[in-house]
Design an enzyme around this catalytic site. Structure first.
Site, PDB file in Angstrom:
ATOM      1  N   HIS A 349      39.211  52.953  50.274  1.00  0.00           N
ATOM      2  CA  HIS A 349      40.211  53.156  49.219  1.00  0.00           C
ATOM      3  C   HIS A 349      40.164  52.114  48.120  1.00  0.00           C
ATOM      4  CE1 HIS A 349      42.582  56.310  51.277  1.00  0.00           C
ATOM      5  NE2 HIS A 349      42.118  55.714  52.365  1.00  0.00           N
ATOM      6  N   LYS A 537      54.083  52.178  39.736  1.00  0.00           N
ATOM      7  CA  LYS A 537      53.023  51.879  40.701  1.00  0.00           C
ATOM      8  C   LYS A 537      53.193  50.430  41.130  1.00  0.00           C
ATOM      9  CE  LYS A 537      50.121  53.115  37.404  1.00  0.00           C
ATOM     10  NZ  LYS A 537      49.187  54.051  38.006  1.00  0.00           N
ATOM     11  N   ARG A 538      52.462  49.999  42.149  1.00  0.00           N
ATOM     12  CA  ARG A 538      52.515  48.596  42.526  1.00  0.00           C
ATOM     13  C   ARG A 538      52.130  47.705  41.359  1.00  0.00           C
ATOM     14  NH1 ARG A 538      53.415  47.094  48.036  1.00  0.00           N
ATOM     15  NH2 ARG A 538      52.842  45.008  47.365  1.00  0.00           N
ATOM     16  N   LYS A 543      46.040  47.030  37.302  1.00  0.00           N
ATOM     17  CA  LYS A 543      46.765  48.213  36.839  1.00  0.00           C
ATOM     18  C   LYS A 543      47.317  48.011  35.426  1.00  0.00           C
ATOM     19  CE  LYS A 543      47.981  49.573  41.578  1.00  0.00           C
ATOM     20  NZ  LYS A 543      47.448  50.926  41.782  1.00  0.00           N
ATOM     21  N   THR A 645      47.167  58.414  42.469  1.00  0.00           N
ATOM     22  CA  THR A 645      47.747  59.700  42.848  1.00  0.00           C
ATOM     23  C   THR A 645      49.023  59.966  42.045  1.00  0.00           C
ATOM     24  OG1 THR A 645      48.671  58.500  44.739  1.00  0.00           O
ATOM     25  CG2 THR A 645      46.807  59.938  45.174  1.00  0.00           C
ATOM     26  N   LYS A 649      50.751  63.436  40.340  1.00  0.00           N
ATOM     27  CA  LYS A 649      52.152  63.858  40.490  1.00  0.00           C
ATOM     28  C   LYS A 649      52.764  64.106  39.123  1.00  0.00           C
ATOM     29  CE  LYS A 649      52.321  61.155  44.667  1.00  0.00           C
ATOM     30  NZ  LYS A 649      52.437  59.778  45.156  1.00  0.00           N
TER      31      LYS A 649
HETATM   32  C1  26V Z   1      45.055  46.489  51.743  1.00  0.00           C
HETATM   33  C2  26V Z   1      45.662  45.461  52.376  1.00  0.00           C
HETATM   34  C3  26V Z   1      44.929  44.207  52.537  1.00  0.00           C
HETATM   35  C4  26V Z   1      45.460  43.408  53.671  1.00  0.00           C
HETATM   36  C5  26V Z   1      46.941  43.274  53.620  1.00  0.00           C
HETATM   37  C6  26V Z   1      47.644  44.586  53.617  1.00  0.00           C
HETATM   38  C7  26V Z   1      46.952  45.633  52.854  1.00  0.00           C
HETATM   39  C8  26V Z   1      47.597  46.817  52.647  1.00  0.00           C
HETATM   40  C9  26V Z   1      46.988  47.834  51.993  1.00  0.00           C
HETATM   41  C10 26V Z   1      45.719  47.673  51.546  1.00  0.00           C
HETATM   42  C11 26V Z   1      45.067  48.846  50.952  1.00  0.00           C
HETATM   43  C12 26V Z   1      44.793  48.782  49.548  1.00  0.00           C
HETATM   44  C13 26V Z   1      44.016  49.958  49.197  1.00  0.00           C
HETATM   45  C14 26V Z   1      44.808  51.018  48.509  1.00  0.00           C
HETATM   46  O1  26V Z   1      45.993  51.211  48.674  1.00  0.00           O
HETATM   47  N1  26V Z   1      44.094  51.744  47.715  1.00  0.00           N
HETATM   48  C15 26V Z   1      44.660  52.834  46.926  1.00  0.00           C
HETATM   49  O2  26V Z   1      44.418  54.025  47.645  1.00  0.00           O
HETATM   50  C16 26V Z   1      44.938  55.144  46.966  1.00  0.00           C
HETATM   51  C17 26V Z   1      44.741  56.331  47.877  1.00  0.00           C
HETATM   52  O3  26V Z   1      43.392  56.583  48.069  1.00  0.00           O
HETATM   53  C18 26V Z   1      44.234  55.293  45.634  1.00  0.00           C
HETATM   54  O4  26V Z   1      44.798  56.392  44.956  1.00  0.00           O
HETATM   55  C19 26V Z   1      44.398  54.045  44.799  1.00  0.00           C
HETATM   56  O5  26V Z   1      43.653  54.140  43.612  1.00  0.00           O
HETATM   57  C20 26V Z   1      43.943  52.848  45.585  1.00  0.00           C
HETATM   58  O6  26V Z   1      44.231  51.650  44.892  1.00  0.00           O
END
Ligand code: 26V
Length: 800
Positions: A349, A537-538, A543, A645, A649
């Protein structure tokens, strides 16, 4: 329904309906609905067992499911009669539904995607279930104090959670630490025994996932950590008792809270414990289920089971499955590997390097000694394979090895141990194949594939925008609800003024509702006829909320220069949480709040622009904002946003995208056409080129663009702050750190594209036509399409 509700309230609360509180009506409704759901839940499970169908398990550290009551009523076909009943009984349905806490068991896109996928799986009648963690505290609640973000714990379980069922009898035991003994058996094979491990119980809580009017109920199983029963009570004296409480507490910590870092990896032991806890409990349960449902040998596991891991967070599933197959089930390495690598599939992701997980190998060796041995062996065999069979890759072994620099590289482990690796939008997958994972793609080209993300149109159109949904159904019939691609029929009406008029009316109403909510929450009155320009968004540098703020400051400066400036009034709407430790992101939050105060109360501005930053952005708030959006800001630095996403929406609700050529924006542009989207800024190739060859100097822009210089000087000179240093880190990041996300570089194109937006908005019919064209093409971005692709191309599962 009226009678049922009355009866429930009478029987369970002992009150007449007239005296019932909103919360009591909410409880009554969930109880009524659960009775209905439970019947079909059991039937669904029986059916799956009977036909011995192949099952997909979606394993994820996050599920951002949102509130369920209204959604479940909708999917059970009971929403309309329930709404009527509530109104007749003198209750406001919206208020009743808002009694439910929004379970914030996810950070953002990745967690919400998992929830959309579960909805599509059930609605398309696929045997697919989720495994996750039942965090006691979800993502923090955000408040602003003097413009600063402060975080409060989200104790979402305070009043109990109506949709979960505790299944203590299905608990499994997880082992941490300890030592591993190796024996040679008579047949020459090795045997492994674990000693002195710390044991933790994983207790499942099941949540029903209700398919859309098809009687299918799948399961989301969330694991909760508890001490072993007999270990809880074996202390007879006080000292031990206290020791015991500490022990209990540290075990419960494992499912204690969700890590709030989005895309920022930190090697915290507790996080590793969480990951293994999820993975071990889920794999144990999957194997148990396989044995219960089939009389096949585990050698045939991949015919009946596929495990999709949501990013690398659950990638210990690979060594864990190997461990169980070898140590508990007696398979040799080759067979165990064969089974494992035909069962596991991995979704990536993000390509942000700061999000890539690598664990110190000592940490894994300590916490999970047997798992470490297995990873070590996987690595040995993999590197040898390259050395002997892929000569052209020999020199790249250091960049491919699973264990390198004393760290375990989880993405490498995930690629090596799975049969499918997918990205989440076309450009993202191409970047994986040609850049981030290029040597792996040379070695395993057949593994790499793309699955562009999607969103469930049931929640994100049907539920959140009922009036638009009725309007669509009135004009093209109800087919689109089951086949969202049918929305394309709307194209026939893009010039039908009476239809456009009605569409506009719905949009205005949604904007008025959001304006009311804004007034309630902030006390600020916004003009519902202004352009609602939304970025939700976050908060992350890539971003580029900062780019948006710079533009707002620029408009503000222009109005100050020329108070009679001819412009369409705009309301800028933000929603964003920053990771608590992400300093720069928090400074941007403070800046947005500062600019908001400055703009909203300046009499010179005379309401031409307003800036609204809503606190605590979450699924429920998104549901209120999205139907009211005119503009959807998707302005990430090209190449950085894997998919996005929120973009989908908002287009589904008729907002027009202002965006860079990044993530799924590109595919949105492909379907709606250049004339129905506002694209600006650097391309991914240009961005990557700048990173590789430099050639970009933010200072040059500071010196040549008066508007930019004015904004930065305002930042630095304390004009926005209470003192000069307030926004210094933003300032230095842009000028001394050479603006790593190209905010200044894309500033001018961003201003220009918004001039086009304004022109387009002035022509009412054109604007409405563009909006409807976006909705018409949004069917492609239903997660039903995404899930069909996963099902047929990766999972090979069939609809039941
Ligand atoms: C990474 C980490 C790193 C360690 C600490 C906790 C934590 C929590 C979540 C993440 C994941 C980050 C990746 C993420 O959310 N990617 C997003 O995924 C979406 C669904 O595929 C996508 O639409 C977004 O563009 C993408 O940033």
């Amino acid at each position: 329904m009226i009678e049922k509700i009355k009866q429930k309230i009478r029987m369970e609360i002992g009150k007449d309906i007239k005296a019932a509180l909103n919360r009591e009506v909410y409880d009554a409704l969930t109880s009524i609905l659960n009775e209905e759901i439970n019947i079909h839940w059991e039937k669904t499970n029986k059916k799956y067992k009977e036909i011995e169908s192949k099952q997909v398990y979606y394993v994820s550290m996050e599920f951002l499911i949102g509130r369920l009551l209204e959604n479940n009523l909708l999917n059970c076909g009971l929403l309309d009669i329930t709404n009527e009943a509530l109104i007749k009984l003198g209750f406001n349905p919206e208020v009743i539904y808002s009694m439910e806490r929004d379970p914030g068991l996810g950070n953002g896109g990745l967690g919400r995607l998992a929830a959309c996928f579960l909805d599509s799986l059930a609605s398309l009648q696929y045997p697919g279930h989720g495994y996750g963690i039942r965090y006691r505290y979800g993502l923090f609640e955000q408040r602003f104090v003097h413009g600063n973000q402060i975080e409060l714990p989200d104790y979402w379980l305070n009043d109990g959670y109506a949709w979960e069922v505790r299944k203590a009898e299905e608990a499994v035991c997880i082992h941490f630490n300890g030592i591993v003994h190796m024996f040679k058996k008579n047949d020459g094979n090795l045997e492994f025994k674990y000693e002195n491990t710390d044991k933790v119980m994983a207790i499942p809580y099941d949540i029903p996932i209700v398919g859309y009017q098809n009687n299918v109920i799948n399961t989301l199983r969330l694991w909760s950590a508890e001490p072993l029963l007999h270990e809880k009570n074996d202390s007879s004296n006080e000292v031990n008792h206290y020791h015991d409480l500490g022990h209990q507490h540290s075990i419960e910590q494992i499912s204690g809270f969700l890590y709030p870092d989005d895309s920022n990896y930190e090697g915290k032991l507790l996080r590793l414990q969480q990951q293994y806890f999820l993975v071990s409990a889920s794999i144990q349960h999957i194997i148990l289920n396989f044995k219960r449902n089939h009389s096949l040998s585990l050698f045939h596991l991949s015919e009946k089971v596929v495990i999709q891991i949501n990013d690398t967070h659950p990638s210990l599933a690979i060594p864990e499955l190997m461990r169980i197959l070898m140590d508990d089930e007696g398979f040799g390495w080759e067979k165990a590997w064969d089974i494992t690598s035909r069962v596991i599939a991995y979704t990536n992701h993000t390509t942000l390097s700061e999000a890539l997980e690598t664990w110190p190998k000592e940490m894994i060796r300590q916490l999970l000694p047997r798992i470490y041995m297995i990873i070590d062996e996987i690595n040995e065999r993999f590197c040898k394979n390259i050395w002997y069979n892929h000569h052209h890759l020999r020199e790249h072994i250091p960049k491919m090895a699973i264990i390198a620099d004393d760290r375990i590289h989880m993405a490498r482990l995930a690629i090596v141990g799975s049969f499918s690796v997918n990205g989440v939008a076309r450009i993202h997958t191409e970047i994986l194949k040609n850049k981030e994972m290029k040597y792996f793609n040379v070695m395993f080209p057949e593994r790499f594939n793309n699955k562009t993300n999607g969103i469930t149109h049931r929640r994100w159109l049907l539920k959140v925008n009922p009036e638009l949904s009725h309007l669509i159904t009135d004009i093209i019939g109800p087919e689109w609800i089951r086949r969202p691609k049918q929305l394309i029929s709307l194209l026939k009406y893009t010039k039908d003024h009476s239809f456009l008029e009605k569409f506009d009316h719905v949009k205005q109403k949604n904007k008025q509702s959001l304006a009311n909510l804004i007034h309630e929450r902030t006390g600020i009155i916004v003009d519902h006829q202004s352009i609602f320009d939304v970025q939700i968004k976050r908060l992350h540098e890539y971003k580029r909320q900062l780019l948006n703020v710079f533009r707002i400051i620029n408009v503000y400066n222009e109005i100050k220069n020329n108070p009679n400036l001819d412009m369409i009034p705009r309301t800028f709407i933000f929603g964003a949480k920053a990771a608590p430790s992400y300093h720069l992101a928090k400074e941007v939050i403070k800046l947005i709040n500062k600019v908001a105060t400055m703009v909203n109360y300046d009499p010179d501005i005379r309401g031409k622009i307003k800036v609204i930053f809503l606190e605590n952005y979450n699924v429920s708030l998104a549901e209120k904002i999205i139907p009211a959006a005119d503009i959807s800001e998707q302005i990430s630095t090209a190449s950085k946003e894997a998919s996005g996403t929120g973009n989908m929406k908002m287009m589904m609700n008729g907002a027009l995208t202002v965006g860079t050529l990044d993530g799924a924006n590109i595919e949105i542009k492909d379907v709606v056409g250049d004339q129905n989207i506002f694209i600006f800024g650097l391309s991914a190739e240009e961005v990557i080129h700048f990173y590789q060859n430099s050639g970009y100097n933010s200072i040059d822009i500071y010196h040549t663009d008066d508007r930019v210089r004015r904004i930065l000087d305002q930042l630095h000179g304390g004009e926005f702050g209470t003192h000069e240093i307030e926004f210094k880190d933003i300032y230095y990041n842009i000028l001394s750190n050479n603006d790593p996300y190209f905010v200044l570089k894309d500033f001018e194109p961003f201003i220009e594209i918004h001039e086009l937006v304004e022109q387009a908005y002035r022509d009412r019919w054109t604007w409405l036509q563009m909006s409807v064209t976006n909705i018409a093409h949004s069917g492609k971005f239903s997660s039903d399409r995404t899930i069909q692709e996963y099902a047929s191309e990766i999972w090979k599962i069939k609809q039941v």
